[in-house]
Design a protein around this motif. Structure first.
Motif, PDB file in Angstrom:
ATOM      1  N   ARG A  11       1.728  13.526  -7.480  1.00 27.62           N
ATOM      2  CA  ARG A  11       1.924  12.175  -8.019  1.00 27.62           C
ATOM      3  C   ARG A  11       1.159  11.941  -9.322  1.00 27.62           C
ATOM      4  O   ARG A  11       1.245  10.883  -9.913  1.00 27.62           O
ATOM      5  CB  ARG A  11       1.436  11.137  -7.000  1.00 27.62           C
ATOM      6  CG  ARG A  11       2.265  11.063  -5.762  1.00 27.62           C
ATOM      7  CD  ARG A  11       1.682  10.055  -4.804  1.00 27.62           C
ATOM      8  NE  ARG A  11       2.227  10.235  -3.484  1.00 27.62           N
ATOM      9  CZ  ARG A  11       1.536  10.505  -2.394  1.00 27.62           C
ATOM     10  NH1 ARG A  11       0.230  10.620  -2.463  1.00 27.62           N
ATOM     11  NH2 ARG A  11       2.109  10.671  -1.238  1.00 27.62           N
ATOM     12  N   GLY A  12       0.363  12.920  -9.694  1.00 25.75           N
ATOM     13  CA  GLY A  12      -0.395  12.792 -10.942  1.00 25.75           C
ATOM     14  C   GLY A  12      -1.685  12.020 -10.791  1.00 25.75           C
ATOM     15  O   GLY A  12      -2.282  11.590 -11.773  1.00 25.75           O
TER      16      GLY A  12
ATOM     17  N   PRO B 255       0.796  -1.246   0.000  1.00 24.84           N
ATOM     18  CA  PRO B 255       0.000   0.000   0.000  1.00 24.84           C
ATOM     19  C   PRO B 255       0.817   1.280   0.000  1.00 24.84           C
ATOM     20  O   PRO B 255       0.756   2.052   0.953  1.00 24.84           O
ATOM     21  CB  PRO B 255      -0.807  -0.134   1.292  1.00 24.84           C
ATOM     22  CG  PRO B 255       0.082  -0.907   2.195  1.00 24.84           C
ATOM     23  CD  PRO B 255       0.958  -1.782   1.354  1.00 24.84           C
ATOM     24  N   ILE B 256       1.560   1.533  -1.040  1.00 27.54           N
ATOM     25  CA  ILE B 256       2.309   2.793  -1.071  1.00 27.54           C
ATOM     26  C   ILE B 256       1.825   3.656  -2.230  1.00 27.54           C
ATOM     27  O   ILE B 256       1.335   3.149  -3.231  1.00 27.54           O
ATOM     28  CB  ILE B 256       3.839   2.580  -1.170  1.00 27.54           C
ATOM     29  CG1 ILE B 256       4.174   1.499  -2.215  1.00 27.54           C
ATOM     30  CG2 ILE B 256       4.425   2.236   0.171  1.00 27.54           C
ATOM     31  CD1 ILE B 256       5.620   1.399  -2.504  1.00 27.54           C
ATOM     32  N   GLU B 257       1.988   4.946  -2.047  1.00 30.99           N
ATOM     33  CA  GLU B 257       1.450   5.886  -3.029  1.00 30.99           C
ATOM     34  C   GLU B 257       2.494   6.336  -4.049  1.00 30.99           C
ATOM     35  O   GLU B 257       2.171   7.135  -4.926  1.00 30.99           O
ATOM     36  CB  GLU B 257       0.875   7.116  -2.320  1.00 30.99           C
ATOM     37  CG  GLU B 257      -0.262   6.821  -1.370  1.00 30.99           C
ATOM     38  CD  GLU B 257      -1.444   6.132  -2.034  1.00 30.99           C
ATOM     39  OE1 GLU B 257      -1.667   6.320  -3.229  1.00 30.99           O
ATOM     40  OE2 GLU B 257      -2.138   5.378  -1.335  1.00 30.99           O
ATOM     41  N   ASP B 258       3.739   5.859  -3.905  1.00 29.06           N
ATOM     42  CA  ASP B 258       4.773   6.278  -4.858  1.00 29.06           C
ATOM     43  C   ASP B 258       4.309   5.968  -6.284  1.00 29.06           C
ATOM     44  O   ASP B 258       3.642   4.953  -6.499  1.00 29.06           O
ATOM     45  CB  ASP B 258       6.079   5.523  -4.610  1.00 29.06           C
ATOM     46  CG  ASP B 258       6.583   5.733  -3.195  1.00 29.06           C
ATOM     47  OD1 ASP B 258       7.751   6.000  -3.039  1.00 29.06           O
ATOM     48  OD2 ASP B 258       5.761   5.617  -2.256  1.00 29.06           O
ATOM     49  N   TYR B 259       4.712   6.831  -7.224  1.00 34.97           N
ATOM     50  CA  TYR B 259       4.229   6.681  -8.601  1.00 34.97           C
ATOM     51  C   TYR B 259       4.477   5.259  -9.120  1.00 34.97           C
ATOM     52  O   TYR B 259       5.540   4.733  -8.885  1.00 34.97           O
ATOM     53  CB  TYR B 259       4.906   7.704  -9.511  1.00 34.97           C
ATOM     54  CG  TYR B 259       4.300   7.715 -10.875  1.00 34.97           C
ATOM     55  CD1 TYR B 259       3.120   8.413 -11.109  1.00 34.97           C
ATOM     56  CD2 TYR B 259       4.850   6.958 -11.900  1.00 34.97           C
ATOM     57  CE1 TYR B 259       2.524   8.378 -12.351  1.00 34.97           C
ATOM     58  CE2 TYR B 259       4.252   6.916 -13.138  1.00 34.97           C
ATOM     59  CZ  TYR B 259       3.093   7.625 -13.361  1.00 34.97           C
ATOM     60  OH  TYR B 259       2.503   7.571 -14.584  1.00 34.97           O
TER      61      TYR B 259
ATOM     62  N   ARG C 272      -8.096  13.803   1.572  1.00 42.12           N
ATOM     63  CA  ARG C 272      -7.008  12.851   1.809  1.00 42.12           C
ATOM     64  C   ARG C 272      -7.315  11.651   0.921  1.00 42.12           C
ATOM     65  O   ARG C 272      -8.400  11.077   1.014  1.00 42.12           O
ATOM     66  CB  ARG C 272      -6.941  12.447   3.277  1.00 42.12           C
ATOM     67  CG  ARG C 272      -6.223  13.478   4.135  1.00 42.12           C
ATOM     68  CD  ARG C 272      -6.149  13.067   5.585  1.00 42.12           C
ATOM     69  NE  ARG C 272      -7.483  12.963   6.158  1.00 42.12           N
ATOM     70  CZ  ARG C 272      -8.152  13.998   6.671  1.00 42.12           C
ATOM     71  NH1 ARG C 272      -7.608  15.185   6.690  1.00 42.12           N
ATOM     72  NH2 ARG C 272      -9.360  13.845   7.164  1.00 42.12           N
ATOM     73  N   LEU C 273      -6.376  11.345   0.055  1.00 39.92           N
ATOM     74  CA  LEU C 273      -6.647  10.400  -1.012  1.00 39.92           C
ATOM     75  C   LEU C 273      -5.555   9.336  -1.076  1.00 39.92           C
ATOM     76  O   LEU C 273      -4.379   9.659  -1.033  1.00 39.92           O
ATOM     77  CB  LEU C 273      -6.682  11.195  -2.321  1.00 39.92           C
ATOM     78  CG  LEU C 273      -7.083  10.526  -3.599  1.00 39.92           C
ATOM     79  CD1 LEU C 273      -8.493  10.016  -3.525  1.00 39.92           C
ATOM     80  CD2 LEU C 273      -6.969  11.514  -4.756  1.00 39.92           C
ATOM     81  N   GLY C 274      -5.967   8.084  -1.146  1.00 41.83           N
ATOM     82  CA  GLY C 274      -4.940   7.054  -1.247  1.00 41.83           C
ATOM     83  C   GLY C 274      -5.525   5.657  -1.253  1.00 41.83           C
ATOM     84  O   GLY C 274      -6.731   5.469  -1.428  1.00 41.83           O
ATOM     85  N   PHE C 275      -4.639   4.693  -1.043  1.00 44.13           N
ATOM     86  CA  PHE C 275      -5.063   3.293  -1.083  1.00 44.13           C
ATOM     87  C   PHE C 275      -5.319   2.766   0.320  1.00 44.13           C
ATOM     88  O   PHE C 275      -6.351   2.191   0.608  1.00 44.13           O
ATOM     89  CB  PHE C 275      -3.992   2.459  -1.789  1.00 44.13           C
ATOM     90  CG  PHE C 275      -4.390   1.027  -1.988  1.00 44.13           C
ATOM     91  CD1 PHE C 275      -5.508   0.705  -2.734  1.00 44.13           C
ATOM     92  CD2 PHE C 275      -3.655   0.000  -1.429  1.00 44.13           C
ATOM     93  CE1 PHE C 275      -5.895  -0.620  -2.917  1.00 44.13           C
ATOM     94  CE2 PHE C 275      -4.026  -1.326  -1.605  1.00 44.13           C
ATOM     95  CZ  PHE C 275      -5.147  -1.628  -2.348  1.00 44.13           C
ATOM     96  N   ALA C 276      -4.364   2.975   1.216  1.00 41.47           N
ATOM     97  CA  ALA C 276      -4.529   2.490   2.591  1.00 41.47           C
ATOM     98  C   ALA C 276      -4.131   3.578   3.562  1.00 41.47           C
ATOM     99  O   ALA C 276      -3.306   4.434   3.252  1.00 41.47           O
ATOM    100  CB  ALA C 276      -3.654   1.263   2.800  1.00 41.47           C
TER     101      ALA C 276
END
Lengths: 738, 220
Positions: free
Chosen positions: A707-708, A189-193, A677-681
């Protein structure tokens, strides 16, 4: 022979240890048996041959009966332990034993962009009588590894899923079927591109219309990570596999409302049962197509019989998918359904022509649309269903004639005339220009009047006062220390300021009704499908009461509102995920309402807007029935966008997990309000999975933009104006159809 | 620039007698003190965490216009001079409610001593800074405390928006580069210290003092 026996005793020891790991130390006194076998194994050369031979025979029988007893009392959590056991077969074993040859693509072992994802070009051989037929396939799957730490237990990183997508495209170019193998506890669960959520959404979006037959095999199907390579035409599942919306540990942490630490073991086991994650449960739900049987307590690395069966099932499943696209298929389909030996009676060519590819995609859409529909809680009325059906049909008919025949014809004619005028003007320009100039001098130049552009006025919205504004007090902006914001009077904050700090622009949370009243034109909001209600299809303990409370508190029947509305006179279809109802989580009802709404937008050629007040992900209490909404809704999005629709997503507050990793994240135009706040986990899951803390602004809208993930950050005070501009800019004059 | 031994000794004695710094906690605005969250002598901590994301200990509640604001500690220390008499009373802005007695760490004391003993070059603008190539190569060979600099020598390069401006050393005498306060290419705020220089003859004395601090002081 001695060496063979020694190896055999080692296998027996492994089996005994395996039983102990799955069923516990006390099961049939397995610990003492392990000691016994270890004793013989370690002092092997001190025993005579007869003793060894007898010992092997007796222990083998004993272990087999223990395995069978273990099988009888197998619990869902024990199944989870089986799938995670180091002795369980992995993709590498499948590549070695199911396929006749293979070549790994995109890296090997540790030298890999993501060792948790393995892509390989493989050859699978079908035997028909004495003839051998070679089929080329693309194999894409998770590799848990045999204890290798660098595989991250099969948790694919965002770039791993991107690699999977790359090889899906390659298979599509080459026209070969894809076999997906799912062995993942969940995505990394990381937000890196390219971002965990974004990449899963992209994969789902692409897989929705992949023009090759696809078959997925699930051993450990953990949530979004599984869906990233799980949207297939045929879904097979290992008998001792699990497929779930969340790991039992994750569900237990949510149930126990834990912010840190591990949940109690009893709760984990209870959740494993409640989530209904076994193959049998999933077959009943219709989220998988077939179960591949396994030996007692599950197949392991050396269960060659299982691999033979798996090979047969993979070929049969691919055949079935291919045959469904063929016009001449009935006898072969029937023969295939009756096939139970591994020798095939006929050969099926897996190449598809263009028409068959269209049928394949259509079949896939229909299959997923039908999935989990049985769980939709909607009052059944034959009359109403008939009326709705007739209404939709007439709308479809009307719009088909209007847009496809009349408007399309008109557009082509207009284009032809425009071309002709431009061409001829160049020819006659030298002659006509001087004449025109003289004429303009005498008569005066005519100015062409343009059609008035749609405009937006503030008076068009309903006067609405947030209940939050009724308090006579002040509040402090959370950013006051940083920016020196003065205290804000609540009636001003939630009234004139739209919940935004006038000094620093911090966005305070607002209730969903504010959006409905302040974005859309006055009296233009007309909700539909309100009767579709969230249910408790898994009969999750205590959940029905919580649902009832949410219904009572909000007056809503599900977390998704679907409605038709107008912004500055522009008519659109919209959905809104409401945070007040179970944190805006998505289950069967929400998924179904989303699909129906986007289909209405498609039929009526209107833009489609998804407003996310808050979404906490897929509702865990609905298990895989909720999870399946990810591919279902994404397919509907793809269908709508491909048909020329304009799909815009606007996020606010918290938007996480499944929906962002599917039907929201696959939108071509995504915007976020400043407070998003936007993301996966969330941070807790990231910390537990990666062992690292994330900075407090990790999921902020600013970082999402960096991050686009999104196309822009909007201010809530300007939301109506921004949406109006977006609708005009992205849709243009001919808003509804490109 | 000579180190004033007496001053330095006085400073050291002062730190030794009272190794604390007192931070008064003031009311940010008017209001009523509704509740004290600490007692006299309580230990409080300031913001913590890798990104200072965990807020400091709550100290008291200040209420204005029904807005209850929790005032938190901004530094570690011990609560003293707590004005319990102000409970439920109206207070003006900037009124001292309590004090936090912050025990100075070894690092903080050394930093205070160095700031008063060294000749400091401060950042003239908010920009990124790097050492001049000549100074950097000498520093690499000789190490900190050994590189001599002369008046008019280029010691730093200020870089901002790709424009580079040299910064020259402007003091008379024999100076050595003793301390670097910045990280190359990181944005430094205006007036923040960049480099600390010490007169060559003062160097042994300064080093002795620092050694003494390191020996005598232990962190709390």
């Amino acid at each position: 022979m001695k060496l063979e026996w020694h190896r055999k005793i080692k296998d027996l020891l492994d089996t005994a240890v395996y039983i102990k790991d799955i069923k516990g130390e006390k099961f049939f006194n397995i610990s003492s048996l392990i000691e016994e076998i270890s004793q013989v194994y370690e002092n092997f050369y001190q025993y005579d041959s007869k003793f060894i031979e007898n010992f092997i025979l007796q222990t083998e029988n004993r272990l087999n009966s223990i395995l069978e007893e273990g099988e009888k009392s197998l619990t869902p959590y024990e199944i989870v332990k089986i799938t995670r056991h180091p002795q369980r077969f992995t993709l590498q074993d499948i590549l070695e034993n199911v396929y006749d040859s293979y070549m790994e693509l995109g890296g090997e072992e540790e030298l890999n962009i993501d060792p948790a994802i393995v892509c390989a070009k493989a050859m699978i051989v079908r035997k028909v009588g004495n003839d051998l037929y070679f089929h080329q396939v693309m194999v894409i799957g998770h590799e848990k590894g045999h204890g290798e730490e660098f595989r991250q237990g099969g948790s694919a990183k965002p770039w791993g899923n991107e690699k999977a997508l790359r090889y899906m495209k390659m298979a599509e170019t080459e026209g070969i079927p894809i076999h997906f193998f799912i062995f993942t506890p969940g995505a990394y669960p990381i937000e890196d591109y390219p971002g965990a959520a974004q990449q899963i959404a992209r994969n789902l979006y692409y897989m929705a219309k992949l023009k090759v037959p696809t078959v997925a095999f699930i051993s450990e199907g953990g949530s979004g990570g599984a869906e990233a390579i799980g949207l297939a035409d045929m879904r097979l599942m290992a008998e001792k596999g699990y497929y779930s919306v969340i790991s039992p540990e994750g569900a237990a942490a949510i149930e126990a409302k834990l912010k840190e630490g591990r949940p109690p073991r009893e709760l984990v086991e209870k959740c494993a049962k409640a989530l209904k994650l076994t193959a049998k449960d999933n077959l009943e739900f219709g989220t998988i197509d077939r179960i591949i049987s396994e030996p007692p307590l599950g197949a392991r690395r050396k269960d060659y019989e299982f691999f033979r069966k798996l090979k047969f099932e993979l070929i049969r499943a691919t055949d079935e998918v291919v045959l469904q696209t063929r016009s001449l298929k009935f006898l072969r389909k029937y023969a295939l359904s009756k096939q139970d030996t591994e020798d095939f009676k006929f050969y099926v060519n897996w190449d598809l022509d263009e028409d068959e590819k269209e049928i394949l995609i259509e079949n896939r859409y229909k299959k997923y649309k039908k999935m989990a529909q049985w769980a939709v809680c909607e009052p059944k009325s034959t009359f109403k269903t008939f009326i709705n059906f007739s209404h939709n049909l007439s709308l479809k008919f009307k719009n088909e004639i209007k847009y496809k025949i009349l408007k399309a014809g008109h557009r082509s004619f207009k284009k032809f005339i425009d071309e002709l005028t431009t061409e001829s003007s160049l020819l006659f320009k030298p002659v006509s220009d001087p004449v025109k100039t003289v004429y303009n001098l005498i008569v005066g130049k005519k100015v062409k009047t343009k059609l008035p552009a749609p405009t937006l006025t503030e008076e068009e919205i309903s006067p609405y006062t947030s209940p939050l504004a009724l308090e006579d007090r002040t509040v402090t902006c959370p950013e006051a220390e940083k920016y020196g914001c003065p205290d804000i009077w609540v009636p001003d904050l939630y009234g004139e300021f739209c919940g935004v700090c006038p000094n620093c622009g911090y966005h305070f949370p607002l209730e969903y009704k504010w959006y409905l009243n302040n974005i859309f034109d006055k009296n233009s909001v007309r909700t539909f499908n309100d009767n579709i209600a969230s249910g408790n299809p898994l009969e999750f303990e205590g959940y029905a009461e919580r649902l009832k409370a949410a219904r009572k508190r909000t007056g809503l029947k599900s977390a998704l509102l679907s409605f038709e509305a107008k912004i500055g006179g522009i008519s659109l279809v919209a959905v809104m995920l409401v945070g007040e109802f179970r944190q805006g989580t998505v289950g069967v009802a929400e998924g179904e309402k989303f699909i129906r709404a986007i289909e209405l937008a498609k039929i009526t050629r209107r833009p489609f807007l998804a407003l996310v007040h808050t979404t906490g992900g897929i509702r865990i209490h609905e298990g895989t029935l909720g999870l399946i909404q990810m591919p279902r809704c994404t397919m509907a999005v793809r269908d709508y966008v491909d048909a020329g629709g304009l799909y815009i997503v606007v996020y606010d507050n918290n938007s996480y997990a499944g929906p962002v990793a599917s039907f929201l994240g696959s939108a071509p135009y995504q915007f976020a309000l400043k407070s998003t706040r936007l993301g996966f986990a969330g941070p807790r899951v990231i910390r537990e999975t990666t062992g690292q803390d994330v900075p407090p602004d990790y999921h902020s809208a600013k970082n999402a933009l960096k991050r686009g993930h999104i196309q822009g950050i909007w201010d809530r005070r300007e939301l109506r104006k921004k949406l109006f501009t977006a609708l005009l800019t992205m849709g243009g004059k001919n808003l509804y159809y490109r | 620039m000579k180190i004033e031994y007496q001053n330095l000794n006085l400073m050291l004695q002062k730190f030794k007698a009272n190794p604390y710094k007192i931070y008064p906690v003031l009311t940010p605005h008017t209001g009523y003190i509704k509740e004290f969250k600490v007692k006299e002598g309580d230990t409080v901590r300031g913001p913590s965490g890798k990104w200072l994301e965990k807020p400091g200990s709550p100290l008291f509640v200040l209420e204005r216009e029904k807005n209850q604001k929790i005032i938190r500690a901004k530094i570690n220390g011990i609560v003293q001079n707590l004005r319990t008499d102000l409970l439920n009373k109206f207070v003006e802005a900037e009124e001292t409610i309590l004090e936090i007695k912050h025990p100075l760490s070894q690092k903080e004391i050394i930093s205070e001593i160095l700031l008063s003993a060294l000749y400091i070059i401060k950042a003239p603008e908010t920009a990124r800074y790097i050492l001049s190539p000549a100074l950097a190569s000498r520093l690499e060979k000789q190490g900190l405390g050994k590189v001599k600099v002369k008046k008019g020598e280029e010691v730093l390069i200020m870089t901002f928006m790709k424009r580079e401006t040299p910064i020259y050393f402007s003091e008379d005498g024999n100076f050595v580069l003793y301390y670097i306060y910045f990280t190359p290419f990181q944005l430094v705020e205006r007036d923040q210290p960049l480099l600390g220089f010490c007169q060559e003859e003062n160097l042994p004395y300064l080093q002795k003092i620092i050694e003494r601090i390191k020996e005598e002081w232990s962190d709390f």
